[in-house]
Design a protein around this motif. Structure first.
Motif, mmCIF file in Angstrom:
data_model
loop_
_atom_site.group_PDB
_atom_site.id
_atom_site.type_symbol
_atom_site.label_atom_id
_atom_site.label_comp_id
_atom_site.label_asym_id
_atom_site.label_seq_id
_atom_site.Cartn_x
_atom_site.Cartn_y
_atom_site.Cartn_z
ATOM 1 N N ALA A 210 0.903 -1.032 -0.059
ATOM 2 C CA ALA A 210 -0.490 -0.563 0.609
ATOM 3 C C ALA A 210 0.951 1.560 -0.603
ATOM 4 O O ALA A 210 0.483 2.553 -1.056
ATOM 5 N N TYR A 211 2.070 1.263 0.723
ATOM 6 C CA TYR A 211 3.237 2.173 0.676
ATOM 7 C C TYR A 211 4.054 2.571 -0.763
ATOM 8 O O TYR A 211 3.472 3.807 -0.788
ATOM 9 N N LEU A 212 3.980 1.662 -1.185
ATOM 10 C CA LEU A 212 4.437 1.554 -2.168
ATOM 11 C C LEU A 212 3.874 2.194 -3.672
ATOM 12 O O LEU A 212 4.169 2.657 -4.935
ATOM 13 N N ARG A 213 1.970 1.289 -3.162
ATOM 14 C CA ARG A 213 1.256 1.510 -4.452
ATOM 15 C C ARG A 213 0.003 2.240 -4.035
ATOM 16 O O ARG A 213 -0.295 3.114 -5.193
ATOM 17 N N THR A 214 -0.324 3.350 -3.671
ATOM 18 C CA THR A 214 -1.470 4.225 -3.665
ATOM 19 C C THR A 214 -0.290 5.131 -2.592
ATOM 20 O O THR A 214 0.608 5.441 -2.229
ATOM 21 N N ALA A 215 -0.851 6.324 -3.058
ATOM 22 C CA ALA A 215 -0.662 7.967 -2.465
ATOM 23 C C ALA A 215 -1.292 7.688 -1.029
ATOM 24 O O ALA A 215 -0.740 8.860 -0.391
ATOM 25 N N ASP A 216 -2.359 6.520 -0.809
ATOM 26 C CA ASP A 216 -2.442 7.260 0.375
ATOM 27 C C ASP A 216 -2.521 5.804 1.597
ATOM 28 O O ASP A 216 -3.142 6.211 2.547
ATOM 29 N N ASN A 217 -1.951 5.411 0.926
ATOM 30 C CA ASN A 217 -1.356 4.043 2.515
ATOM 31 C C ASN A 217 -2.787 3.506 2.114
ATOM 32 O O ASN A 217 -3.118 2.616 2.969
ATOM 33 N N ASN A 218 -3.542 2.846 1.050
ATOM 34 C CA ASN A 218 -4.917 2.692 1.062
ATOM 35 C C ASN A 218 -4.887 0.332 1.108
ATOM 36 O O ASN A 218 -4.599 0.499 -0.753
ATOM 37 N N ILE A 219 -4.470 0.070 2.230
ATOM 38 C CA ILE A 219 -4.366 -1.535 1.735
ATOM 39 C C ILE A 219 -5.625 -1.706 1.663
ATOM 40 O O ILE A 219 -5.367 -2.896 1.491
ATOM 41 N N ASN A 220 -7.087 -1.719 0.900
ATOM 42 C CA ASN A 220 -8.369 -2.061 0.206
ATOM 43 C C ASN A 220 -8.141 -1.251 -1.092
ATOM 44 O O ASN A 220 -9.178 -1.866 -1.602
ATOM 45 N N ASP A 221 -7.085 -0.461 -1.817
ATOM 46 C CA ASP A 221 -6.984 -0.196 -3.290
ATOM 47 C C ASP A 221 -7.147 -1.971 -4.032
ATOM 48 O O ASP A 221 -6.253 -2.938 -3.502
ATOM 49 N N PRO A 222 -7.952 -1.920 -4.686
ATOM 50 C CA PRO A 222 -8.284 -3.156 -5.458
ATOM 51 C C PRO A 222 -6.421 -3.629 -6.090
ATOM 52 O O PRO A 222 -6.454 -4.953 -6.392
ATOM 53 N N LEU A 223 -5.831 -2.708 -6.600
ATOM 54 C CA LEU A 223 -4.605 -3.730 -7.304
ATOM 55 C C LEU A 223 -3.587 -3.365 -6.519
ATOM 56 O O LEU A 223 -2.556 -4.797 -6.370
ATOM 57 N N VAL A 224 -3.701 -3.014 -4.828
ATOM 58 C CA VAL A 224 -2.374 -3.618 -3.964
ATOM 59 C C VAL A 224 -2.899 -5.275 -3.780
ATOM 60 O O VAL A 224 -2.486 -6.044 -3.544
ATOM 61 N N LEU A 225 -4.075 -5.134 -3.249
ATOM 62 C CA LEU A 225 -5.298 -6.653 -2.801
ATOM 63 C C LEU A 225 -4.937 -7.738 -4.289
ATOM 64 O O LEU A 225 -4.326 -9.119 -3.761
ATOM 65 N N ALA A 226 -4.874 -7.135 -5.895
ATOM 66 C CA ALA A 226 -4.980 -8.111 -6.550
ATOM 67 C C ALA A 226 -2.751 -8.657 -6.660
ATOM 68 O O ALA A 226 -2.937 -9.880 -6.108
ATOM 69 N N GLU A 227 -2.139 -7.669 -6.582
ATOM 70 C CA GLU A 227 -0.861 -8.047 -6.174
ATOM 71 C C GLU A 227 -0.606 -9.075 -5.032
ATOM 72 O O GLU A 227 0.057 -10.007 -5.027
ATOM 73 N N TYR A 228 -0.815 -8.489 -3.452
ATOM 74 C CA TYR A 228 -1.303 -9.433 -2.832
ATOM 75 C C TYR A 228 -1.687 -11.062 -2.851
ATOM 76 O O TYR A 228 -0.869 -11.880 -2.530
ATOM 77 N N LYS A 229 -2.891 -11.020 -3.508
ATOM 78 C CA LYS A 229 -3.340 -11.956 -3.951
ATOM 79 C C LYS A 229 -2.509 -13.275 -4.424
ATOM 80 O O LYS A 229 -2.266 -14.487 -4.349
ATOM 81 N N GLU A 230 -1.213 -12.840 -5.513
ATOM 82 C CA GLU A 230 -0.572 -13.053 -6.302
ATOM 83 C C GLU A 230 0.591 -13.684 -5.757
ATOM 84 O O GLU A 230 0.452 -14.593 -6.289
#
Length: 503
Positions: A210-230
């Motif tokens: 979330a820190y690396l991929r979003t501007a607001d450290n959003n851990i629920n961002d779909p792309l963050v979750l997708a990368e996490y899931k992968e």
């Protein structure tokens, strides 16, 4: 939205670890032509100078081999910090050296650091970078290496006007400064999310992503979750099959990818570039260039400038075209250098000189050789310099990545050692013929890349597995086999609730 500033800032800073390679190259190329160095170390020539120069590569070979184990156990970040401590010790020994043995020991210890940082810096960068700019991010280490070469060379050049041994002692001591900065700064940077995943620190994985991929450290961002899931699926798969990394390195499916990463690093060494970097002073003396130190400095500036387009365009035009065009272009420039030296050169009438074959009273030929030297360096900086470090991290899966990159980097330093040791006596024995050898090796590299190296640009590190598993014949497409991306689709499935990541 990707938090570009964080990724770029982290990558640029950690690239100091690779800048140390540049500092080392110029710490030797910038002094071997000075009277102070020659007088104090009794004018080492041929194999004697080769032993001094290659001591760093020998240490780097062992550092690279150890980096895989240390990087997996203690993290990429902590191991890089440990390497910087070794670098400071090596710099101290070099600056205080009372003879060739102490100088070689200092260079070998510094080399261990370079082996570690050259292995783990691109690994760390590739593991924090989003796929669309991964090539650009990892290319920072190439720019850092070029900057290190240029900065240290100008430090050496300025110190060369000091009429005592301080001229090289001061310059060698200054090398410790960037290592100290890197050691301290890394305390504020995150661990690699893929290393955290390998240690089951999943909450930290999500926070770092979330820190690396979003501007607001959003851990629920779909792309963050997708990368996490992968990443989660990949780790689970590896554990389900009880992956044994060392054994898997030699498995039929993986070893061809490991050998490909090693081959690209080996070809980069055999391209002739390190001859231009370590021993440019000798080459320009052979060409009849009078202002050798000034002409060498221009080469290092070109090396920096030509790295910048590679950073900007690497993810647009890809790895494969860069390798192919770079190999064939460098072959042309080196054939021209060898041909001109053969046609216009003659035996050196002055004894005890590094070059036994020189051009005299042919200024046009001398200037053409100088131009070809610049073109060789510029071509390498634009193509093989960044790609060789990017590619080795992309072609292997997570479960064996650090060990594979360790082997690739060790291969780089093994051939670096052979060349650093062998080029000075080769310049004295076969002179211009040596350039024909390196040009022919570039042709061989072109053929190998055309047959065996697929395109990897803008793919997640997990998706690249599919290129090797299911891709068609590589040579049918100039840019390699295209594999449909899964990350965006996974993000959409998470957003619509089709795929669950966390309870």
């Amino acid at each position: 939205m990707v938090r570009i500033l964080n990724v770029y800032t982290i990558s640029a800073f950690v690239s100091i670890g690779v800048a140390l390679i540049g500092f080392d190259i110029s710490s030797m190329s910038g002094v071997i032509g000075t009277r102070q160095y020659q007088d104090f170390f009794r004018n080492p020539l041929g194999i004697h100078q080769g032993l001094i120069t290659s001591a760093m590569a020998a240490g780097s070979f062992f550092g690279a081999l150890a980096a895989g184990f240390l990087g997996n156990k203690f993290s990429r970040k902590a191991t890089i910090q440990g390497g910087t401590v070794l670098w400071c010790i090596g710099s101290a020994l070099q600056s205080a050296s009372n003879g060739v043995p102490m100088l070689m020991v200092g260079r070998a210890i510094s080399g261990i650091c370079i082996g570690i940082t050259a292995t783990l810096t691109p690994t760390y960068q590739s593991e924090i970078a989003p796929r669309k700019i991964r090539g650009r991010i990892v290319s920072f280490q190439s720019l850092a290496g070029s900057l290190g070469i240029m900065i240290q060379y100008f430090i050496q050049y300025g110190c060369s006007f000091i009429d005592s041994t301080v001229s090289f002692r001061l310059a060698w001591a200054v090398q410790a400064v960037p290592a100290i900065v890197l050691f301290i700064g890394l305390f504020w940077f995150p661990y690699s999310p893929r290393w955290l995943a390998s240690k089951d620190r999943w909450e930290e994985v999500l926070i770092v992503l979330a820190y690396l991929r979003t501007a607001d450290n959003n851990i629920n961002d779909p792309l963050v979750l997708a990368e996490y899931k992968e990443m989660e699926d990949q780790v689970r798969f590896e554990r389900d099959i009880r992956a044994q990394p060392i054994r898997e390195l030699l498995s039929p499916k993986i070893r061809k990818r490991v050998f490909l990463g090693m081959a690209v690093q080996i070809w980069s060494q055999l391209s002739g570039m390190n001859v231009m970097m370590y021993y440019i002073v000798y080459i320009l003396q052979s060409a009849g260039i009078t202002s050798v130190m000034l002409a060498s400095s221009i080469q290092y500036v070109i090396n920096v400038i030509m790295t910048i387009p590679a950073i900007l365009w690497m993810d647009k035009y890809g790895r494969r075209p860069a390798l192919l065009l770079g190999a064939i272009s460098m072959a042309l420039w080196l054939y021209l250098i060898g041909g001109l030296l053969s046609r216009y050169g003659e035996p050196n009438p002055v004894p005890n000189e590094p070059s036994t074959w020189i051009i005299m009273d042919h200024p046009s030929a001398s200037r053409t050789i100088l131009a070809c030297s610049y073109l060789t360096v510029g071509t390498f900086a634009l193509t093989w310099a960044p790609v060789s470090w990017i590619y080795q991290t992309e072609v292997v899966p997570l479960r064996v990545r650090v060990r594979s990159v360790s082997l690739s980097t060790a291969s780089n330093w093994l051939f670096n050692y052979i060349l650093a040791l062998g080029v000075p006596p080769l310049l004295r024995t076969i002179s211009w013929r040596m350039f024909f050898i390196f040009a022919s090796l570039d042709i061989m590299a072109f053929i190998h890349v055309w047959i065996a190296a697929p395109e990897t640009k803008q793919r997640t590190l997990e998706e690249i597995d599919e290129i090797f598993e299911h891709g068609g014949p590589i040579w049918k497409s100039f840019t390699g086999t295209k594999v449909p991306s899964r990350l965006e689709q996974l993000a959409r499935d998470i957003e619509t609730g089709k795929v669950k990541v966390r309870e």
